[in-house]
Structure formats: C-alpha cells, structure tokens
Write an enzyme that holds these catalytic residues in place. Sequence first.
Site, PDB file in Angstrom:
ATOM      1  N   HIS A  76       0.838  -1.198   0.000  1.00  0.00           N
ATOM      2  CA  HIS A  76       0.000   0.000   0.000  1.00  0.00           C
ATOM      3  C   HIS A  76       0.871   1.244   0.000  1.00  0.00           C
ATOM      4  O   HIS A  76       1.826   1.348   0.769  1.00  0.00           O
ATOM      5  CB  HIS A  76      -0.897  -0.014   1.241  1.00  0.00           C
ATOM      6  CG  HIS A  76      -1.678   1.239   1.451  1.00  0.00           C
ATOM      7  ND1 HIS A  76      -1.564   2.021   2.588  1.00  0.00           N
ATOM      8  CD2 HIS A  76      -2.586   1.870   0.660  1.00  0.00           C
ATOM      9  CE1 HIS A  76      -2.373   3.055   2.493  1.00  0.00           C
ATOM     10  NE2 HIS A  76      -3.007   2.993   1.342  1.00  0.00           N
ATOM     11  N   SER A  77       0.577   2.193  -0.894  1.00  0.00           N
ATOM     12  CA  SER A  77       1.177   3.520  -0.883  1.00  0.00           C
ATOM     13  C   SER A  77       2.706   3.439  -0.951  1.00  0.00           C
ATOM     14  O   SER A  77       3.243   2.893  -1.908  1.00  0.00           O
ATOM     15  CB  SER A  77       0.681   4.269   0.359  1.00  0.00           C
ATOM     16  OG  SER A  77       0.955   5.642   0.259  1.00  0.00           O
ATOM     17  N   TYR A  78       3.417   3.996   0.040  1.00  0.00           N
ATOM     18  CA  TYR A  78       4.885   3.929   0.075  1.00  0.00           C
ATOM     19  C   TYR A  78       5.401   2.517  -0.156  1.00  0.00           C
ATOM     20  O   TYR A  78       6.430   2.313  -0.817  1.00  0.00           O
ATOM     21  CB  TYR A  78       5.377   4.471   1.428  1.00  0.00           C
ATOM     22  CG  TYR A  78       6.647   3.856   1.940  1.00  0.00           C
ATOM     23  CD1 TYR A  78       7.871   4.137   1.336  1.00  0.00           C
ATOM     24  CD2 TYR A  78       6.641   3.000   3.053  1.00  0.00           C
ATOM     25  CE1 TYR A  78       9.054   3.567   1.817  1.00  0.00           C
ATOM     26  CE2 TYR A  78       7.801   2.445   3.541  1.00  0.00           C
ATOM     27  CZ  TYR A  78       9.014   2.724   2.920  1.00  0.00           C
ATOM     28  OH  TYR A  78      10.180   2.157   3.389  1.00  0.00           O
ATOM     29  N   HIS A 214      -7.715   6.844   0.025  1.00  0.00           N
ATOM     30  CA  HIS A 214      -6.406   6.197  -0.050  1.00  0.00           C
ATOM     31  C   HIS A 214      -6.229   5.040   0.929  1.00  0.00           C
ATOM     32  O   HIS A 214      -5.317   4.234   0.745  1.00  0.00           O
ATOM     33  CB  HIS A 214      -5.329   7.264   0.198  1.00  0.00           C
ATOM     34  CG  HIS A 214      -3.930   6.791   0.030  1.00  0.00           C
ATOM     35  ND1 HIS A 214      -3.449   6.260  -1.154  1.00  0.00           N
ATOM     36  CD2 HIS A 214      -2.885   6.780   0.899  1.00  0.00           C
ATOM     37  CE1 HIS A 214      -2.170   5.955  -1.012  1.00  0.00           C
ATOM     38  NE2 HIS A 214      -1.807   6.252   0.228  1.00  0.00           N
TER      39      HIS A 214
END
Length: 234
Positions: A76-78, A214
């Site tokens: 997820h994300s980073y 997000h």
Amino acid sequence: MADFVLVQGAWQGAWVWRRVLPGLWRAGHRAFAVPLTGVGERAHLMSKDIRLTTHVQDVVAVIEAEELDDVILVGHSYSGVVVTGAADRLPGRIARLVYLDAVVPRSGDSWSSGHSEDTREQRRRSIRDTGTIPPADPSAFGLEGDDAEWVRRRQTPQPGGVYEDVLVFDEARWAALPRTFIDCTAPALPTIDAARRRVRAEPGWQVLEIATGHDPMVSAPEALLDHLLSLASD
C-alpha cells in the site's frame, strides 16, 4: 488456499489491516500483515539507521520465516517500493504483486521520485530537523469521523532514512510477474497520480478500482476484500 502478505504504507502499522485479515482467514487463506521497523507496532525501534533495505528485509523475513510460496504480495502507498524490493530478493516465490494505491517504481527510483518538488522539500526539511516525516492528516485519505480519529491516534512518524533511498531491481524479472494495481479514486491522492498514469499506459497490468479514498482497508474493507479474494481465485 493462497498466501497473502500485506504491507501498509507510511505512518501506519500492521494494525491498519484489522478489517481485512479476518475475511481472508475465513476464506481459508493464510494472510500476514508485516510490522515495519520504526513505525506502528515497532515505533519503539525508531532510528536514523532505518533505511529502505530495512523495510524490504522486514517483508522478506516474514515470507522466509513462515515458509510461504506463491505469495500474493500487497503493498500500500509507500510500500509499493518495499514490495518491489522484496519480490526482487525472492525470485520464484511471488505469485502476484498487488499495488494498492501505491508507488510503482522503476529501477533507480526512490519513494520520493514521483513527488512534486514542494513535497520533497517539505519532507527533506522535516528529515533534517527531526529525522522523521510527520504523519499526514487522515482527511487527506478521505477518512472522517471515527475512522479518521482511529487512524490519527495510531499513526506514528515515518523514518526519514527511507525517503530518498534508491531501489535497484531486475526490471525484466519484475515485468514477468502478474501485477495488479488497485486504484482508489474518491478522493484520489495526488502523490499516486504518476503510478495511476503509468499502469494504464504500460502493458501487463490489471487495473481495478474502488470508489473510496487512499486507505481502503479502513474506509472500504469489504470492497478491498472482494478484490483480493478474486485475485486468489485467478
């Protein structure tokens, strides 16, 4: 039965998957959420020595210790950067990479590569001053009410050493893996825009969408679970 390994984005811990893991277990899958060093459950290990390779090794260690194969590895994300690095270290053991509203790096990129210069400078300044990057407000992830408060009180600063570390990996081997991008569209987080464009422009990607913010593991866990279960049945 599939083996899932879930890796959260910046500032959050393995706790953020609390609403998704039970559904994977009930469906008969093995599923593990990885605590990352210096954040969340391991915030007590915060150190200037934490680098991107530290977080990559956190993921590798879980896969090796649990003797997992044919892993559906979710970043997820980073942690799109993190899972890319972990997959590169474990050739033959990853069945699918899932980028959950995540950074999609090229070899030689860092987490910072897709950010605007304003974002980079703001985060560099914080790293110079404190060694960390302070948590984003959960409202940026489309969270509100009790969900926003739950995430706000549990987030912890991100180790600054991971921000501009470059990831080098075998792009040809990576491109041969099945890859899914789950795009969270309402609201869409601007720092993920480069990844959104890339996965729609390049071959080899399966793109799924969730009309939420997000942090879908918080705001739309059932929709996220449905997507993950569908990937396990492919």
